[in-house]
Design a protein around this motif. Structure first.
Motif, PDB file in Angstrom:
ATOM      1  N   ALA A   1     -37.059  27.773   5.761  1.00 34.86           N
ATOM      2  CA  ALA A   1     -36.100  28.089   6.825  1.00 34.86           C
ATOM      3  C   ALA A   1     -35.863  26.879   7.721  1.00 34.86           C
ATOM      4  N   GLU A   2     -36.936  26.199   8.114  1.00 34.47           N
ATOM      5  CA  GLU A   2     -36.774  25.037   8.991  1.00 34.47           C
ATOM      6  C   GLU A   2     -36.082  23.886   8.269  1.00 34.47           C
ATOM      7  N   ARG A   3     -36.356  23.719   6.988  1.00 35.74           N
ATOM      8  CA  ARG A   3     -35.730  22.631   6.232  1.00 35.74           C
ATOM      9  C   ARG A   3     -34.205  22.776   6.239  1.00 35.74           C
ATOM     10  N   PHE A   4     -33.731  24.017   6.199  1.00 37.07           N
ATOM     11  CA  PHE A   4     -32.288  24.249   6.150  1.00 37.07           C
ATOM     12  C   PHE A   4     -31.742  24.823   7.459  1.00 37.07           C
ATOM     13  N   HIS A   5     -32.503  24.645   8.543  1.00 36.33           N
ATOM     14  CA  HIS A   5     -32.069  24.980   9.903  1.00 36.33           C
ATOM     15  C   HIS A   5     -31.724  26.462  10.051  1.00 36.33           C
ATOM     16  N   MET A   6     -32.405  27.315   9.317  1.00 35.70           N
ATOM     17  CA  MET A   6     -32.110  28.741   9.303  1.00 35.70           C
ATOM     18  C   MET A   6     -33.183  29.545  10.025  1.00 35.70           C
ATOM     19  N   SER A   7     -32.816  30.728  10.481  1.00 36.84           N
ATOM     20  CA  SER A   7     -33.834  31.646  10.974  1.00 36.84           C
ATOM     21  C   SER A   7     -34.521  32.271   9.764  1.00 36.84           C
ATOM     22  N   PRO A   8     -35.841  32.492   9.831  1.00 35.23           N
ATOM     23  CA  PRO A   8     -36.539  33.113   8.699  1.00 35.23           C
ATOM     24  C   PRO A   8     -35.952  34.472   8.315  1.00 35.23           C
ATOM     25  N   LYS A   9     -35.487  35.232   9.304  1.00 36.51           N
ATOM     26  CA  LYS A   9     -34.904  36.549   9.007  1.00 36.51           C
ATOM     27  C   LYS A   9     -33.609  36.413   8.216  1.00 36.51           C
ATOM     28  N   ALA A  10     -32.759  35.461   8.608  1.00 37.22           N
ATOM     29  CA  ALA A  10     -31.499  35.252   7.891  1.00 37.22           C
ATOM     30  C   ALA A  10     -31.759  34.767   6.469  1.00 37.22           C
ATOM     31  N   LEU A  11     -32.743  33.886   6.317  1.00 35.18           N
ATOM     32  CA  LEU A  11     -33.099  33.386   4.987  1.00 35.18           C
ATOM     33  C   LEU A  11     -33.585  34.529   4.100  1.00 35.18           C
ATOM     34  N   ALA A  12     -34.453  35.376   4.663  1.00 31.59           N
ATOM     35  CA  ALA A  12     -34.981  36.501   3.893  1.00 31.59           C
ATOM     36  C   ALA A  12     -33.876  37.482   3.509  1.00 31.59           C
ATOM     37  N   LYS A  13     -32.940  37.711   4.412  1.00 27.86           N
ATOM     38  CA  LYS A  13     -31.848  38.651   4.134  1.00 27.86           C
ATOM     39  C   LYS A  13     -30.944  38.135   3.012  1.00 27.86           C
ATOM     40  N   LEU A  14     -30.694  36.839   2.994  1.00 23.73           N
ATOM     41  CA  LEU A  14     -29.872  36.253   1.931  1.00 23.73           C
ATOM     42  C   LEU A  14     -30.572  36.271   0.580  1.00 23.73           C
ATOM     43  N   ASN A  15     -31.902  36.394   0.616  1.00 25.29           N
ATOM     44  CA  ASN A  15     -32.689  36.257  -0.617  1.00 25.29           C
ATOM     45  C   ASN A  15     -33.588  37.464  -0.869  1.00 25.29           C
ATOM     46  N   ALA A  16     -33.068  38.649  -0.585  1.00 25.23           N
ATOM     47  CA  ALA A  16     -33.838  39.870  -0.821  1.00 25.23           C
ATOM     48  C   ALA A  16     -34.258  39.957  -2.290  1.00 25.23           C
ATOM     49  N   GLY A  17     -35.543  40.233  -2.505  1.00 26.64           N
ATOM     50  CA  GLY A  17     -36.057  40.357  -3.867  1.00 26.64           C
ATOM     51  C   GLY A  17     -36.613  39.079  -4.448  1.00 26.64           C
ATOM     52  N   ARG A  18     -36.400  37.943  -3.766  1.00 29.96           N
ATOM     53  CA  ARG A  18     -36.930  36.677  -4.267  1.00 29.96           C
ATOM     54  C   ARG A  18     -38.295  36.402  -3.637  1.00 29.96           C
ATOM     55  N   THR A  19     -39.170  35.785  -4.414  1.00 30.99           N
ATOM     56  CA  THR A  19     -40.533  35.493  -3.968  1.00 30.99           C
ATOM     57  C   THR A  19     -40.731  33.993  -3.831  1.00 30.99           C
ATOM     58  N   ALA A  20     -41.427  33.594  -2.795  1.00 30.44           N
ATOM     59  CA  ALA A  20     -41.700  32.165  -2.590  1.00 30.44           C
ATOM     60  C   ALA A  20     -42.746  31.695  -3.589  1.00 30.44           C
ATOM     61  N   ARG A  21     -42.292  31.034  -4.644  1.00 29.39           N
ATOM     62  CA  ARG A  21     -43.177  30.490  -5.672  1.00 29.39           C
ATOM     63  C   ARG A  21     -42.451  29.341  -6.355  1.00 29.39           C
ATOM     64  N   ALA A  22     -43.203  28.455  -6.952  1.00 29.35           N
ATOM     65  CA  ALA A  22     -42.607  27.305  -7.635  1.00 29.35           C
ATOM     66  C   ALA A  22     -41.663  27.789  -8.732  1.00 29.35           C
ATOM     67  N   GLY A  23     -40.470  27.210  -8.769  1.00 29.11           N
ATOM     68  CA  GLY A  23     -39.482  27.591  -9.763  1.00 29.11           C
ATOM     69  C   GLY A  23     -38.494  28.633  -9.281  1.00 29.11           C
ATOM     70  N   GLU A  24     -38.768  29.279  -8.144  1.00 28.00           N
ATOM     71  CA  GLU A  24     -37.859  30.299  -7.613  1.00 28.00           C
ATOM     72  C   GLU A  24     -36.690  29.614  -6.897  1.00 28.00           C
ATOM     73  N   THR A  25     -35.486  30.099  -7.149  1.00 26.15           N
ATOM     74  CA  THR A  25     -34.279  29.514  -6.564  1.00 26.15           C
ATOM     75  C   THR A  25     -33.767  30.390  -5.425  1.00 26.15           C
ATOM     76  N   PHE A  26     -33.488  29.754  -4.286  1.00 30.01           N
ATOM     77  CA  PHE A  26     -33.064  30.462  -3.084  1.00 30.01           C
ATOM     78  C   PHE A  26     -31.641  30.077  -2.684  1.00 30.01           C
ATOM     79  N   VAL A  27     -30.968  31.003  -2.020  1.00 31.93           N
ATOM     80  CA  VAL A  27     -29.678  30.745  -1.404  1.00 31.93           C
ATOM     81  C   VAL A  27     -29.932  30.224   0.008  1.00 31.93           C
ATOM     82  N   VAL A  28     -29.345  29.075   0.345  1.00 33.66           N
ATOM     83  CA  VAL A  28     -29.564  28.466   1.662  1.00 33.66           C
ATOM     84  C   VAL A  28     -28.241  27.900   2.188  1.00 33.66           C
ATOM     85  N   THR A  29     -28.227  27.612   3.486  1.00 34.46           N
ATOM     86  CA  THR A  29     -27.088  26.898   4.046  1.00 34.46           C
ATOM     87  C   THR A  29     -27.292  25.407   3.808  1.00 34.46           C
TER      88      THR A  29
END
Length: 361
Positions: free
Chosen positions: A185-213
């Protein structure tokens, strides 16, 4: 009668030699089968992991394409919410008019940021993103959303919850991120809640792809900074160029007027420290508990003064980062000027010790 060994039969010595070999060879198929099974299971698990990563990456890419293709509803004003607001926040961030955390909410702080941007572009300072403002804001800008895939290195950081007690906090060798999602979240200047909402169902692990600003494509400032203006009423830090031309704006938190007010007048930056320590001295902090010890807190993004300290001519005062970007322009501090970690790093990249700082009410 003397028995003779048939000419076509093996000599008895061969039995003595071959018996151990036969016994050993009889074990080989069993070992080979076990090894093959383990190899097959490992290959299957690896294939499943690869397939899952590929599926989530594909889903994230599709989500990004949809977000970038959806036009923003205009006019956009205070009270608006959603991805359209996040897009506007990301574009403002790239142009040095920081909304603070990108959270998809058009609040008072966002309104002030839009007004500052409009003033810098000689537009009516309505605080509303209309067609004219959007045209200037989006001109030449790349898409606001992108994907990011977590790496093994990202996941290798020592993430752990931080204690609330300051004495326990002082025992830690560094004040790093508590979770991979906080880091992302900090790397992409986002709030953790907004990041989580954009990526519902995704888990923080190596190889996982996230939607970010996509905040990586910052536009060059385009002019030299001649002074800094701190406006207490706007809750902003402004960077000014020649002729007081407005170049950049950042949301800030200051000390409360009834506790440790920021003095009006002219100051200067006298020092610059990257990844500073923080000497926690209860005698200097208005919000400290009476029994808090005097301790030194180690550097890190969750250090109370963040990742950068720009010392001012007033002793013990500075412009610095924060471990609580969600409170910027909303809460009060212990007297200093607090910016997000990413914003204070940008300020430090264009101003140096000796720079003039004017504080206005």
């Amino acid at each position: 009668m003397k028995l003779r060994t048939p000419t076509n039969a093996p000599h008895p010595l061969f039995a003595l030699v071959l018996a151990p070999l036969v016994a050993a060879l009889s074990l080989l198929p069993m070992q080979s089968t076990a090894q093959s099974s383990a190899t097959a299971e490992s290959a299957s698990a690896s294939a499943n992991t690869t397939a899952t990563a590929s599926a989530t990456a594909s889903a994230a890419t599709e989500a990004v394409a949809q977000l970038n293709a959806t036009p923003s509803a205009l006019p956009m004003k205070e009270g608006a919410k959603g991805p359209g607001v996040m897009r506007a926040q990301a574009l403002l961030d790239r142009l040095w008019f920081s909304p603070g955390e990108i959270d998809g909410h058009f609040g008072v702080n966002m309104k002030r940021t839009v007004q500052a941007f409009q003033l810098s572009r000689s537009l009516p300072t309505t605080g509303v993103i209309d067609e004219a403002t959007w045209k200037v804001l989006s001109e030449g800008q790349a898409a606001a959303f992108t994907t990011y895939t977590l790496t093994e290195q990202d996941m290798a950081a020592p993430y752990a919850p931080l204690p609330k007690d300051v004495a326990e906090l002082a025992k830690l060798p560094a004040l790093g991120y508590e979770t991979p999602m906080e880091m992302l979240a900090e790397r992409f200047h986002m709030s953790p809640k907004a990041l989580a909402k954009l990526n519902a169902g995704r888990t923080a692990r190596a190889g996982e792809t996230f939607v970010v600003t996509d905040t990586s494509q910052t536009v060059p400032l385009g002019a030299a900074v001649t002074s800094i203006r701190i406006d207490k009423s706007d809750k902003k830090v402004y960077l000014l160029g020649e002729g007081d031309r407005l170049l950049a704006a950042f949301p800030a938190t200051f000390g409360r007027e009834d506790r440790d007010p920021l003095p009006l007048g002219r100051l200067k930056i006298v020092s610059e420290v990257k990844d500073p320590y923080f000497d926690y001295n209860p005698a200097l902090l208005k919000t400290a508990k009476p029994d808090d010890p005097k301790v030194r807190l180690q550097p890190g993004p969750n250090n109370p003064v963040g990742v950068m300290w720009l010392g001012l001519t007033k002793k013990h005062w500075g412009i610095h980062g924060t471990n609580e970007p969600s409170t910027l322009a909303r809460a009060s501090s212990n007297g200093c000027v607090r910016l997000s970690n990413w914003d204070v790093l940008r300020v430090a990249s264009v101003v140096k010790p000796g720079a003039v700082v004017d504080v206005q009410g």
